[in-house]
Every structure is written in C-alpha cells, then in structure tokens.
Design a protein around this motif. Sequence first.
Motif, mmCIF file in Angstrom:
data_model
loop_
_atom_site.group_PDB
_atom_site.id
_atom_site.type_symbol
_atom_site.label_atom_id
_atom_site.label_comp_id
_atom_site.label_asym_id
_atom_site.label_seq_id
_atom_site.Cartn_x
_atom_site.Cartn_y
_atom_site.Cartn_z
ATOM 1 N N GLU A 102 2.335 45.449 35.383
ATOM 2 C CA GLU A 102 2.250 44.541 34.245
ATOM 3 C C GLU A 102 2.455 43.105 34.718
ATOM 4 N N PHE A 103 1.476 42.264 34.436
ATOM 5 C CA PHE A 103 1.500 40.870 34.858
ATOM 6 C C PHE A 103 1.623 39.944 33.659
ATOM 7 N N HIS A 104 2.459 38.938 33.787
ATOM 8 C CA HIS A 104 2.475 37.834 32.849
ATOM 9 C C HIS A 104 1.236 36.984 33.135
ATOM 10 N N TYR A 105 0.534 36.601 32.107
ATOM 11 C CA TYR A 105 -0.702 35.831 32.247
ATOM 12 C C TYR A 105 -0.502 34.454 31.629
ATOM 13 N N ARG A 106 -0.867 33.414 32.373
ATOM 14 C CA ARG A 106 -0.709 32.070 31.837
ATOM 15 C C ARG A 106 -1.787 31.138 32.389
ATOM 16 N N VAL A 107 -2.423 30.380 31.499
ATOM 17 C CA VAL A 107 -3.294 29.287 31.910
ATOM 18 C C VAL A 107 -2.392 28.068 32.092
ATOM 19 N N GLU A 108 -2.135 27.690 33.341
ATOM 20 C CA GLU A 108 -1.190 26.617 33.615
ATOM 21 C C GLU A 108 -1.801 25.234 33.408
ATOM 22 N N SER A 123 -3.002 45.533 44.686
ATOM 23 C CA SER A 123 -2.148 44.690 43.872
ATOM 24 C C SER A 123 -2.609 43.245 43.891
ATOM 25 N N PRO A 124 -2.868 42.633 42.714
ATOM 26 C CA PRO A 124 -3.175 41.232 42.703
ATOM 27 C C PRO A 124 -1.944 40.438 43.092
ATOM 28 N N LEU A 125 -2.159 39.421 43.912
ATOM 29 C CA LEU A 125 -1.054 38.668 44.459
ATOM 30 C C LEU A 125 -1.240 37.181 44.205
ATOM 31 N N GLY A 126 -0.597 36.280 44.965
ATOM 32 C CA GLY A 126 -0.830 34.871 44.718
ATOM 33 C C GLY A 126 -0.034 33.877 45.505
ATOM 34 N N LEU A 127 -0.345 32.595 45.339
ATOM 35 C CA LEU A 127 0.364 31.505 45.968
ATOM 36 C C LEU A 127 1.792 31.432 45.465
ATOM 37 N N LEU A 128 2.715 31.073 46.336
ATOM 38 C CA LEU A 128 4.070 30.811 45.889
ATOM 39 C C LEU A 128 4.160 29.434 45.244
ATOM 40 N N GLN A 129 3.254 28.541 45.607
ATOM 41 C CA GLN A 129 3.198 27.229 44.998
ATOM 42 C C GLN A 129 1.737 26.889 44.718
ATOM 43 N N ALA A 169 1.625 36.886 37.176
ATOM 44 C CA ALA A 169 2.836 37.116 37.958
ATOM 45 C C ALA A 169 3.563 38.364 37.474
ATOM 46 N N ALA A 170 4.011 39.175 38.430
ATOM 47 C CA ALA A 170 4.843 40.339 38.153
ATOM 48 C C ALA A 170 6.096 40.207 39.017
ATOM 49 N N PRO A 171 7.279 40.016 38.431
ATOM 50 C CA PRO A 171 8.470 39.738 39.229
ATOM 51 C C PRO A 171 8.945 40.908 40.079
ATOM 52 N N ARG A 208 1.967 37.924 42.688
ATOM 53 C CA ARG A 208 1.319 36.813 42.007
ATOM 54 C C ARG A 208 -0.156 36.716 42.373
ATOM 55 N N ILE A 209 -0.924 36.233 41.429
ATOM 56 C CA ILE A 209 -2.280 35.792 41.715
ATOM 57 C C ILE A 209 -2.435 34.403 41.102
ATOM 58 N N VAL A 210 -2.950 33.484 41.887
ATOM 59 C CA VAL A 210 -3.214 32.128 41.413
ATOM 60 C C VAL A 210 -4.688 31.835 41.641
ATOM 61 N N LEU A 211 -5.353 31.406 40.596
ATOM 62 C CA LEU A 211 -6.765 31.036 40.677
ATOM 63 C C LEU A 211 -6.911 29.573 40.288
#
Length: 293
Positions: free
Chosen positions: A126-132, A14-20, A144-146, A156-159
């Motif tokens: 299913e992940f929401h994809y966004r270029v922040e 599972s792709p994951l990520g930073l909370l902030q 992000a997948a809630p 979440r995954i943050v790159l």
Amino acid sequence: MTPLRLFCLLLLCSPLGLLQAGDAAALRARHLALAEPLANNPFQRPLYLESQHSDSLLQGDIYAELKQPFSVAGPALQGIEQWCDLLILHLNVKGCQASGAAQQARLKLYVGRKFDQPLADAYPFEFHYRVEVAEADYLRVLLAAPQGPLGTSDYRIVLEVLALDAQRSFLHLSYAYRYGVAANLAMQGYLATVGRDKVGFSIVGENASGEPQYLDGMRAVVERNTMRYYLAIDAYLGALALPVASRLDKRLNDWHSGVERYPRQLHELERGTYLRMKYQEVERQQGQGAAQQ
C-alpha cells in the motif's frame, strides 16, 4: 511464502524512489548535463540510467526524453487511477486498486510471480500517493510506503516530468528502498540462486572476446526494474492518441516489444504468454474497480 521467494518478488516488482526530489530548474539542468549520453548510448533511444547500492540503500534512476509534449504527458501521469492502468503492464504486477483522494489517496499494488495467480497469493503493497508539484511545465508525483516485509522500509517512487518543447518532455523516474539484516540475508540467497545469471545494463568491462561485461548483483536488479517501469510509462503514454478501446492492446504489445529490445537483461515471457496473462489480470482489475463504484 518463504522469505527467499518473497524477497525475490520484492526485488522484481516493488516500486521505489528518490530519497530527495528536485525541482524544475534542477531537472532542466540535469537534461543539459546529460546531452551527450542521451544522444549516444546503447539503449537505442534518448535514455540515461544510473544506480547505486550503499549500506542499506538500493536506488535506481532513469532520465529519458519522451515523444509526448508536456501538455499530454503531465495530465496523463497525475491521476491515481491512471497509475493502475500503467503499473499493471509489468509482468509481476497482478493487480492494482486506487482509493481515496488528496491526503488520503492510496494505491494498493499486488506483486506476484510471472504467471496468472489469485490476488490472495500475491503480496500486497500500500502506497501513499501524492502530486507534490503540478505546474504549467513541471510535474512531480510521489508514491511512498514506509514499511515492507523482512525489515525493509522507505519504499518510494518519484516521477518528474518537464516540458522541453512542443513535441517532447523530459522524464526522471527514480526508485529506492532500505533494508535490514533479514532482507540482506534474503538478498544473498536470491543472488546465489534465482538471480545468479542475471545482469543489469551498466557496462563494467569487456570479456576475453571483447564483448561488454555487464554489472551484476543488487545494482543489476535495480537497473532491470527501473527499465521495466520506464517501459510501462512509455507504453502507457504511447497509446493515448488511440481510441480508448484500442489502447490496452497497444500498451501491452508495446511494453513487451520494449522489453524484448533488451533480451539479455529483461526477457522473461514469450509475447503470447504475457498477453494471455495480462488480459486476464486487467479484466479482473477492471471488475474490481466496477464493484467498488
């Protein structure tokens, strides 16, 4: 699929990520602070890895210098379609479908076992994809997948990618998720069976022979998968200079070579087995993409 089997796959894939997430200034400061561990480490490359496991959160982070300038790495990691080409390199990713644009952009990932299998037998995420942020010298992308199965949530995954100079960029890859009681029980089952002999990268001591003793448990799971996804990014970017028709072969071989640099932690499949499986999965993925057009 049993709860234990399902949870094992989630841990592996599972792709994951930073909370902030940070910003360009924060990432530049982090690069300066990590000068020593980036230069001297057991990874044989400018890379720093850290992980944490607290209460209901698992999180892993990699910081690494890339050999590509930001002018190459930044645009290559922004498009949602490129992410499917990148993620399919992971041995447990069975398929990836991108859809929508802007606020409606979605990335559907199919997670399965380490052999070829129908997508119907894999678990869909299913992940929401966004270029922040997309600036001249800094990029931040969020997936992000809630919700997930077994009471897991906040996948979440943050790159982040930052320009360093004309030849190099600095990457931060982070992933995390939260879990509840049911997932915790599945974790304990995984660690007592399938994952009992697996270790991470952090060295926590030495054995009687003076050899390094590596971290185990849930943080080890996070560390292994942080590395797998970093190697996918590195292999994806490393093939961009080749003609399009030659890129897949290089990416697959480079990903497997990267994994085999750390056999104690990451060895799963022999090269030939991995390549045969992935060529089939990529062909299926490309066929599905053509059918959607």
